[in-house]
Design a protein around this motif. Structure first.
Motif, PDB file in Angstrom:
ATOM      1  N   ILE A 133     -11.712   9.507  10.239  1.00 27.21           N
ATOM      2  CA  ILE A 133     -10.714  10.654  10.312  1.00 27.21           C
ATOM      3  C   ILE A 133     -10.066  11.238   9.108  1.00 27.21           C
ATOM      4  CG2 ILE A 133      -8.365  10.967  11.583  1.00 27.21           C
ATOM      5  CD1 ILE A 133     -10.957  10.677  13.488  1.00 27.21           C
ATOM      6  N   ARG A 134      -9.766  10.304   8.234  1.00 33.47           N
ATOM      7  CA  ARG A 134      -8.749  10.351   7.074  1.00 33.47           C
ATOM      8  C   ARG A 134      -9.488  11.545   6.280  1.00 33.47           C
ATOM      9  NH1 ARG A 134      -8.224   6.176   2.515  1.00 33.47           N
ATOM     10  NH2 ARG A 134     -10.240   7.256   2.045  1.00 33.47           N
ATOM     11  N   ASP A 135     -10.886  11.044   5.938  1.00 32.16           N
ATOM     12  CA  ASP A 135     -11.798  11.955   4.984  1.00 32.16           C
ATOM     13  C   ASP A 135     -12.355  12.971   5.655  1.00 32.16           C
ATOM     14  OD1 ASP A 135     -10.316  10.396   3.057  1.00 32.16           O
ATOM     15  OD2 ASP A 135     -12.243   8.993   2.926  1.00 32.16           O
ATOM     16  N   VAL A 136     -12.176  12.994   6.822  1.00 26.13           N
ATOM     17  CA  VAL A 136     -13.158  14.214   7.677  1.00 26.13           C
ATOM     18  C   VAL A 136     -14.593  14.012   7.496  1.00 26.13           C
ATOM     19  CG1 VAL A 136     -12.918  16.684   8.408  1.00 26.13           C
ATOM     20  CG2 VAL A 136     -11.027  15.765   7.194  1.00 26.13           C
ATOM     21  N   GLU A 137     -15.076  12.717   7.487  1.00 26.68           N
ATOM     22  CA  GLU A 137     -16.505  12.495   7.312  1.00 26.68           C
ATOM     23  C   GLU A 137     -17.447  13.284   8.176  1.00 26.68           C
ATOM     24  OE1 GLU A 137     -17.270   8.391   6.972  1.00 26.68           O
ATOM     25  OE2 GLU A 137     -15.870   8.083   5.372  1.00 26.68           O
ATOM     26  N   ALA A 138     -16.902  13.619   9.488  1.00 26.50           N
ATOM     27  CA  ALA A 138     -17.919  14.439  10.416  1.00 26.50           C
ATOM     28  C   ALA A 138     -18.341  15.600   9.589  1.00 26.50           C
ATOM     29  CB  ALA A 138     -17.002  14.902  11.535  1.00 26.50           C
ATOM     30  N   PHE A 139     -17.677  16.202   8.717  1.00 24.94           N
ATOM     31  CA  PHE A 139     -18.014  17.480   8.036  1.00 24.94           C
ATOM     32  C   PHE A 139     -18.729  17.212   6.473  1.00 24.94           C
ATOM     33  CE2 PHE A 139     -14.284  19.942  10.290  1.00 24.94           C
ATOM     34  CZ  PHE A 139     -14.836  19.514  11.402  1.00 24.94           C
TER      35      PHE A 139
ATOM     36  N   ARG B 233       0.815  -1.119  -0.125  1.00 24.90           N
ATOM     37  CA  ARG B 233       0.051  -0.024  -0.127  1.00 24.90           C
ATOM     38  C   ARG B 233       0.863   1.319   0.027  1.00 24.90           C
ATOM     39  NH1 ARG B 233      -1.999  -0.311   6.534  1.00 24.90           N
ATOM     40  NH2 ARG B 233      -0.121   0.372   7.416  1.00 24.90           N
ATOM     41  N   LEU B 234       0.188   2.334  -0.293  1.00 26.04           N
ATOM     42  CA  LEU B 234       0.798   3.676  -0.275  1.00 26.04           C
ATOM     43  C   LEU B 234       0.623   4.179   1.471  1.00 26.04           C
ATOM     44  CD1 LEU B 234      -0.611   5.554  -2.953  1.00 26.04           C
ATOM     45  CD2 LEU B 234       1.514   4.866  -3.038  1.00 26.04           C
ATOM     46  N   ALA B 235       2.146   4.126   1.964  1.00 25.86           N
ATOM     47  CA  ALA B 235       1.968   4.148   3.452  1.00 25.86           C
ATOM     48  C   ALA B 235       1.442   5.456   3.851  1.00 25.86           C
ATOM     49  CB  ALA B 235       3.469   4.083   4.014  1.00 25.86           C
ATOM     50  N   PHE B 236       1.418   6.566   3.269  1.00 22.40           N
ATOM     51  CA  PHE B 236       1.202   7.927   3.579  1.00 22.40           C
ATOM     52  C   PHE B 236      -0.429   8.095   3.625  1.00 22.40           C
ATOM     53  CE2 PHE B 236       2.496   8.176  -0.656  1.00 22.40           C
ATOM     54  CZ  PHE B 236       1.548   8.952  -1.435  1.00 22.40           C
ATOM     55  N   GLU B 237      -1.191   7.128   3.286  1.00 23.83           N
ATOM     56  CA  GLU B 237      -2.715   6.967   3.412  1.00 23.83           C
ATOM     57  C   GLU B 237      -3.344   8.466   2.971  1.00 23.83           C
ATOM     58  OE1 GLU B 237      -5.282   5.481   7.478  1.00 23.83           O
ATOM     59  OE2 GLU B 237      -3.268   6.593   7.763  1.00 23.83           O
ATOM     60  N   PRO B 238      -3.172   8.601   1.654  1.00 25.02           N
ATOM     61  CA  PRO B 238      -3.950  10.066   1.299  1.00 25.02           C
ATOM     62  C   PRO B 238      -5.294   9.867   1.137  1.00 25.02           C
ATOM     63  CG  PRO B 238      -3.377   8.238  -0.781  1.00 25.02           C
ATOM     64  CD  PRO B 238      -2.645   7.724   0.566  1.00 25.02           C
ATOM     65  N   MET B 239      -5.766  11.068   1.745  1.00 26.33           N
ATOM     66  CA  MET B 239      -6.937  11.609   1.931  1.00 26.33           C
ATOM     67  C   MET B 239      -7.886  11.720   0.574  1.00 26.33           C
ATOM     68  SD  MET B 239      -8.524  15.039   3.254  1.00 26.33           S
ATOM     69  CE  MET B 239     -10.110  15.483   3.474  1.00 26.33           C
ATOM     70  N   ASP B 240      -9.092  11.221   0.458  1.00 25.62           N
ATOM     71  CA  ASP B 240     -10.195  11.469  -0.432  1.00 25.62           C
ATOM     72  C   ASP B 240     -11.014  12.591  -0.259  1.00 25.62           C
ATOM     73  OD1 ASP B 240     -12.302  11.388  -2.556  1.00 25.62           O
ATOM     74  OD2 ASP B 240     -12.225   9.271  -2.397  1.00 25.62           O
ATOM     75  N   HIS B 241     -10.749  13.661  -0.711  1.00 26.93           N
ATOM     76  CA  HIS B 241     -11.412  15.006  -0.748  1.00 26.93           C
ATOM     77  C   HIS B 241     -12.830  15.146  -0.987  1.00 26.93           C
ATOM     78  CE1 HIS B 241      -7.389  16.329  -0.075  1.00 26.93           C
ATOM     79  NE2 HIS B 241      -7.936  17.381   0.842  1.00 26.93           N
ATOM     80  N   ARG B 242     -13.169  14.176  -2.111  1.00 27.52           N
ATOM     81  CA  ARG B 242     -14.774  14.064  -2.725  1.00 27.52           C
ATOM     82  C   ARG B 242     -15.934  14.194  -1.848  1.00 27.52           C
ATOM     83  NH1 ARG B 242     -13.980   8.914  -6.526  1.00 27.52           N
ATOM     84  NH2 ARG B 242     -12.899   8.145  -4.788  1.00 27.52           N
ATOM     85  N   GLY B 243     -15.919  13.538  -0.627  1.00 28.87           N
ATOM     86  CA  GLY B 243     -16.996  13.612   0.373  1.00 28.87           C
ATOM     87  C   GLY B 243     -17.009  14.981   1.003  1.00 28.87           C
ATOM     88  N   LEU B 244     -15.726  15.452   1.273  1.00 29.49           N
ATOM     89  CA  LEU B 244     -15.656  16.783   1.834  1.00 29.49           C
ATOM     90  C   LEU B 244     -16.161  17.998   0.952  1.00 29.49           C
ATOM     91  CD1 LEU B 244     -14.612  18.266   4.747  1.00 29.49           C
ATOM     92  CD2 LEU B 244     -12.667  18.256   3.692  1.00 29.49           C
ATOM     93  N   LEU B 245     -15.479  17.891  -0.078  1.00 29.61           N
ATOM     94  CA  LEU B 245     -15.719  19.184  -1.148  1.00 29.61           C
ATOM     95  C   LEU B 245     -16.859  18.930  -2.150  1.00 29.61           C
ATOM     96  CD1 LEU B 245     -12.042  19.436  -2.168  1.00 29.61           C
ATOM     97  CD2 LEU B 245     -13.281  20.871  -0.440  1.00 29.61           C
ATOM     98  N   GLY B 246     -17.600  17.746  -2.069  1.00 28.21           N
ATOM     99  CA  GLY B 246     -18.723  17.465  -2.915  1.00 28.21           C
ATOM    100  C   GLY B 246     -18.529  17.288  -4.269  1.00 28.21           C
ATOM    101  N   THR B 247     -17.180  16.758  -4.645  1.00 26.77           N
ATOM    102  CA  THR B 247     -16.876  16.604  -5.893  1.00 26.77           C
ATOM    103  C   THR B 247     -16.757  15.212  -6.494  1.00 26.77           C
ATOM    104  OG1 THR B 247     -14.555  16.408  -5.146  1.00 26.77           O
ATOM    105  CG2 THR B 247     -15.173  18.725  -5.872  1.00 26.77           C
ATOM    106  N   THR B 248     -16.860  15.311  -7.744  1.00 24.18           N
ATOM    107  CA  THR B 248     -16.837  13.673  -8.168  1.00 24.18           C
ATOM    108  C   THR B 248     -15.608  13.468  -9.083  1.00 24.18           C
ATOM    109  OG1 THR B 248     -17.969  14.576 -10.320  1.00 24.18           O
ATOM    110  CG2 THR B 248     -19.547  13.737  -8.544  1.00 24.18           C
ATOM    111  N   GLY B 249     -15.736  12.489  -9.939  1.00 21.88           N
ATOM    112  CA  GLY B 249     -14.492  12.204 -10.624  1.00 21.88           C
ATOM    113  C   GLY B 249     -13.366  11.179  -9.680  1.00 21.88           C
ATOM    114  N   GLU B 250     -12.332  10.841 -10.280  1.00 26.89           N
ATOM    115  CA  GLU B 250     -11.405  10.013  -9.608  1.00 26.89           C
ATOM    116  C   GLU B 250      -9.955  10.649  -9.203  1.00 26.89           C
ATOM    117  OE1 GLU B 250     -11.181   6.686  -9.130  1.00 26.89           O
ATOM    118  OE2 GLU B 250     -13.164   6.510  -9.345  1.00 26.89           O
ATOM    119  N   PRO B 251      -9.779  10.582  -7.914  1.00 23.62           N
ATOM    120  CA  PRO B 251      -8.505  11.222  -7.615  1.00 23.62           C
ATOM    121  C   PRO B 251      -7.227  10.642  -8.267  1.00 23.62           C
ATOM    122  CG  PRO B 251      -9.720  10.543  -5.844  1.00 23.62           C
ATOM    123  CD  PRO B 251     -10.336   9.914  -6.884  1.00 23.62           C
TER     124      PRO B 251
END
Length: 376
Positions: free
Chosen positions: A263-269, A77-95
């Protein structure tokens, strides 16, 4: 513009007579940047994956999901665990992996494995003059031009358009355990996280939410590795943190994975109205920052990651949270176009650093066409 090759990209940039806005998957549109869209999605594909060498090389437009699928087949895996911004920013597409590198996107495991830039071994990119440049290599010991490799991570496309990246990867651990403590105040939680991180028991995640899924505060400490080692280290952490009250250890893979994705994707917001700010501070300053935000905006919500050194805040629309005297950095992650036009996305740099940044941009983008205005 959507080049399919590095050569085509270089020709497009060399012939450009107006600003260009560099876009990968379009999942994290941060700041106010105008210009003709230049998509990197045509520069896609994994050109090398050597599990034994812990190395993967891919085009900048390669979807992050494609990399993750390939790595999963090698139990890596990628050790740095990149965040997925789509849910937080309301965007679509593929990172894309190029977008991840350009923004230096790093998740909870940064405290142990380092940031995206720490896993970056080499880059190929086209600068603002249309020159094709290569820096670094496929193994960590190749340090030729290594500083420029680091600079490209987090430059947000202002120094060049990435075409290919080489990354170090790591094996997926056998087991995961998460020590959970409920009901702590922000200050006690950060103190507990600091104690856990300062212990010899190798923590790979340290977060706190004042308002968990059930509405109560939860402090989370993640431990990964071989099953017996995880069990032992989790028990030691519980003993170390006994002064903060009773704790439990969660080991169910599905629950631990979902918790750290939260936590990673800040799903609370996600789906909540308001602007989202990201503060990078000294962990002990995190609770004080939160108190200052609450004094000005009582409805403010926060989430702590990186042992308290990363504070996410949900504030009212249009709020300018660049507080004078803030010992850290504030980044406006989500806001309306009107707010981005008035409030810079990135924290102003100190004058000496701003001069260095401007000098770098002048060298690699002398005509100022690459994501102008993104970082100053």
């Amino acid at each position: 513009m959507k080049p399919e090759t590095e050569t085509a990209l270089a020709a497009m940039i060399k012939g450009a007579d107006a600003p260009v806005r560099i876009v990968g998957g379009g999942t994290r549109p941060i700041g106010a940047v105008s210009g003709q869209v230049l998509s990197t999605t045509g520069l896609s594909g994994i050109s090398l994956y050597e599990p034994g060498a812990l190395t993967i090389v891919a085009g900048a437009g390669t979807p992050l999901s494609t990399l993750n699928e390939a790595l999963a087949e090698g139990n890596q895996r990628l050790a740095f665990e990149p965040m997925d911004h789509r849910g937080l920013l309301g965007t679509t597409g593929e990172p894309t992996i190029g977008g991840v590198v350009a923004a230096n996107v790093s998740g909870p495991r940064r405290i142990q494995a380092g940031a995206c830039r720490d896993a970056l071994l080499g880059v190929r990119f086209v600068d603002g003059s249309g020159r094709v440049l290569k820096n670094g290599g496929r193994v960590m010991k190749n340090v030729t031009g290594y500083d420029l490799v680091k600079l490209m991570a987090g430059s947000w496309g202002t120094l060049g358009v990435l075409t290919e990246v080489s990354l170090k990867v790591l094996p997926v651990p056998e087991a995961v355990g998460v020590v959970l403590i409920e009901g702590l105040s922000d200050r006690d939680a950060v103190r507990a996280l600091s104690m856990a991180l300062g212990s010899p028991f190798d923590v790979t995640g340290a977060a706190h939410t004042p308002r968990g899924i059930d509405g109560a505060p939860v402090t989370m400490i993640r431990i990964e590795g071989f099953a017996d080692s995880v069990a032992y280290r989790a028990e030691q952490q519980q003993s170390l943190l006994a002064e903060f009250g009773p704790s439990t250890v969660e080991t169910d893979p599905a629950r631990t994975s979902a918790g750290w994705k939260w936590i990673r994707d800040v799903e609370a917001f996600h789906g909540q109205p308001g602007d989202v700010w990201r503060f990078s501070v000294k962990p002990s300053d995190g609770p004080e920052l939160t108190e200052r935000l609450a004094q000005q905006w009582p409805e403010a919500q926060v989430l702590y990651d990186w042992g308290g050194g990363l504070v996410w805040a949900l504030l009212p629309e249009g709020a300018d949270a660049r507080a004078p005297g803030l010992h850290g950095h504030a980044t406006l992650i989500r806001a309306s176009a009107e707010t981005f036009a008035r409030v810079p996305a990135f924290h102003p740099e100190p004058a000496p650093l701003a001069a260095i940044s401007a000098g770098l941009r002048a060298k690699f983008d002398p005509n100022g066409i690459l994501n102008p205005g993104m970082m100053g």
